[in-house]
Design an enzyme around this catalytic site. Structure first.
Site, PDB file in Angstrom:
ATOM      1  N   ARG A  93     -15.319   2.778  -5.873  1.00  0.00           N
ATOM      2  CA  ARG A  93     -16.677   2.686  -5.319  1.00  0.00           C
ATOM      3  C   ARG A  93     -16.839   3.555  -4.088  1.00  0.00           C
ATOM      4  NH1 ARG A  93     -14.902  -1.790  -7.392  1.00  0.00           N
ATOM      5  NH2 ARG A  93     -13.931  -2.387  -5.451  1.00  0.00           N
TER       6      ARG A  93
ATOM      7  N   GLU B  15      -4.134  -7.483  -1.243  1.00  0.00           N
ATOM      8  CA  GLU B  15      -4.064  -8.939  -1.120  1.00  0.00           C
ATOM      9  C   GLU B  15      -3.518  -9.570  -2.396  1.00  0.00           C
ATOM     10  OE1 GLU B  15      -8.412  -7.619  -1.476  1.00  0.00           O
ATOM     11  OE2 GLU B  15      -6.621  -6.975  -0.474  1.00  0.00           O
TER      12      GLU B  15
END
Length: 195
Positions: free
Chosen positions: A83, A120
């Site tokens: 993105r 993460e």
């Protein structure tokens, strides 16, 4: 024309259009889907303008920008896959500078530099063409979300490996509780919406 009121502050505008997707890409992760913001022409324009002016309210950045052609403290925009490509291309076009892609491993066909980082939910590697940033060139890094800082930290490392100077980091959303900004210090992080 936008589906939301034009007078909304930018952070509220982005928040109003963003869709939270629970358990994506892994259980326990909430994915911030910004594609509705991209699809709204007015919101997208405001978002690009915001990303293109990192630190505009910071007098030090404003003074630095005044010393450079075009009044901006960067020479090129680097967008982080995927993105970030959309955002960086729009920011670069708006600023009248070039854009370079920071890609996932194995996507670039020519000589490249690599940096591994921790997400993460796992580890990954980013790459940059070895000739995409010149020594001393000022680079604005752009991405959609700042979480733990691993991805953008790797992008910083790539720019610096090539002798570039990170002029700033612009993101749409900062997940402040995850501490990514601290990992990227002393680089300036400009977030349009901190949540």
């Amino acid at each position: 024309m936008s589906a939301v009121p034009a007078e909304l502050p930018l952070d509220q505008l982005i928040a109003s259009l963003t869709v939270d997707v629970p358990d994506h890409p892994e259980p326990g992760i909430v994915f911030r889907d910004l594609t509705p913001v991209f699809a709204d022409g007015d919101a997208f324009r405001r978002m690009v303008d915001g990303l293109a002016t990192p630190g505009a309210s910071d007098p030090r950045t404003a003074a630095l920008a005044a010393r450079y052609p075009g009044g901006r403290p960067f020479d090129v925009v680097a967008g982080v896959e995927a993105r970030g490509f959309l955002l960086a291309a729009a920011v670069a076009l708006d600023a009248g500078v070039g854009v370079v892609p920071v890609r996932k491993a194995g996507k670039l066909p020519r000589e490249r530099v690599s940096a591994e980082y921790t997400l993460e939910y796992g580890t990954a590697t980013l790459e940059l063409h070895a000739d995409s940033v010149r020594p001393g060139q000022r680079v604005l890094l752009v991405d959609d979300v700042l979480a733990t800082g691993g991805t953008l930290g790797a992008a910083v490392a790539l720019v610096e490996q090539l002798g570039g100077v990170v002029a700033g980091i612009s993101v749409v959303v900062e997940l402040a509780a995850l501490g990514g900004r601290q990992l990227l210090a002393p680089h300036t992080v400009h977030a349009l919406w901190a949540t």
